[in-house]
Design an enzyme around this catalytic site. Structure first.
Site: not given
Ligand code: NAD
Length: 323
Positions: A147, A189, A191, A218
């Site tokens: 990605y 979906e 996190a 994150r």
């Protein structure tokens, strides 16, 4: 009235961007392969088009026989870590075709400004104690997933078109974004939505599964803040790619604790095997801040607007019975 085209308007961020552009006074066309699942589009016009097809891209960027003033390219075959790790071929194939054809169609038509939604996934894996990574540190390139490689290629292509066609190109690299009206079930979906769903489904004192050991660091950015960054960047003279993301860094376990607090539930975590992604990505937000951008929502404040929406979806689904 300025005319804007939002590609990916049937998706999470695209849907919010359409609403913001309407508030700013634009005439807006939304384009997507599907209608929005959770909200009625506020666009003046919504076209269902598969943007992997060059002819559809050419049609998307023309409004009343003239090129749109602004094109926002957010369409992508997209999902959270589970999707990114399993659907590598679909991502490389579909998103690449969309970007190759959209960029060329916009440049050839004479579109004024072109926005491309890139990702923090263009950066390498990092330790959480490393110094902040700036936009220039994307090179030498070593994204941790396909990605990210696709995004990097699409960034370079957009810049090449800017050099050779004169179309103004703006590129943002988003950190994880969350908020209402995003995918919350089904495998794509991300996190914050997945954890919100699990917490909503759990009883007070219940246990939820969390992929990995919970220590991955994150950044989660509330969607209104992200949209504000997009809008400022698009209308700035910033030629280089720009990170957009909150400066609040939390572990995945911290995210669960924050969702549980907003939900008012005591939640225990069971760490299970699953795709986690990088250990950390410490991005610098100096560039977007230089455009006057300030992140307005703490994680707790953003979740306070997101969790009730996900919990409502869970309640509605339960109400419909076993299906
Ligand atoms: P999303 O999946 O909700 O929206 C993407 C939209 O693109 C979907 O509505 C989908 O139907 C549409 N699309 C897919 N294939 C298409 C095709 N062939 N033709 C036309 N439309 C097509 O994703 P999102 O979270 O809103 O992300 C928007 C953009 O931001 C994407 O480019 C994504 O890679 C990027 N991004 C998002 C995040 C995040 O945290 N959400 C982080 C980094 C980058």
């Amino acid at each position: 009235m300025k005319k804007a085209v939002v590609c990916g308007a049937g998706g999470f961020i695209g849907g919010h961007l359409v609403a913001r552009l309407k508030r700013e006074g634009f005439w807006v066309r939304g384009v997507d392969i599907k209608a929005h699942e959770f909200r009625k589009s506020e666009a003046d016009e919504f076209k269902l088009l598969d943007l992997r097809e060059p002819g559809n891209c050419a049609a998307a960027v023309m409004v009343d026989g003239k090129p749109a003033d602004e094109v926002y390219q957010l369409a992508a075959d997209m999902g959270g870590m589970g999707f990114i790790h399993t659907a590598e071929c679909e991502i490389m194939h579909n998103s690449m075709l969309i970007n190759v054809h959209m960029c060329r169609a916009a440049a050839q038509a004479g579109v004024g400004r072109y926005f491309f939604s890139s990702s923090a996934c263009v950066y390498r894996d990092m330790r959480s104690d490393e110094p902040d990574i700036t936009e220039d540190d994307a090179y030498p390139a070593m994204p941790d997933n396909e990605y990210g490689w696709e995004k990097l290629y699409a960034e370079r292509m957009a810049k090449a078109y800017q050099r050779h066609s004169g179309m103004v190109v703006r590129i943002a690299r988003f950190q994880n974004c969350y908020g209402p009206f995003g995918t919350w079930q089904g495998g794509r979906e991300k996190a914050p939505a997945a954890i919100s769903r699990k917490v909503a489904e759990a009883a007070d004192g219940g246990v939820i599964d969390v992929w990995g050991d919970g220590t991955a660091m994150r950044v989660y950015t509330y969607v209104d803040d992200l949209i504000d960054g997009i809008y400022r960047l698009m209308h700035s003279d910033m030629e280089c790619p720009v990170n957009i993301g909150s400066d609040e860094r939390v572990s995945v376990d911290d995210l669960v604790a924050a969702v549980a607090a907003v939900a008012g539930k005591r939640i225990k975590i069971k760490h299970v095997e699953g795709p986690v992604g990088v250990a950390a990505r410490n991005h610098s937000s100096a560039r977007i801040r230089s455009l006057g951008w300030v992140c307005q929502h703490s994680l707790r404040e953003g979740l306070a607007k997101t969790y009730p929406w996900v919990a409502e979806q869970v309640r509605r689904k339960r109400g419909k019975g076993p299906n």
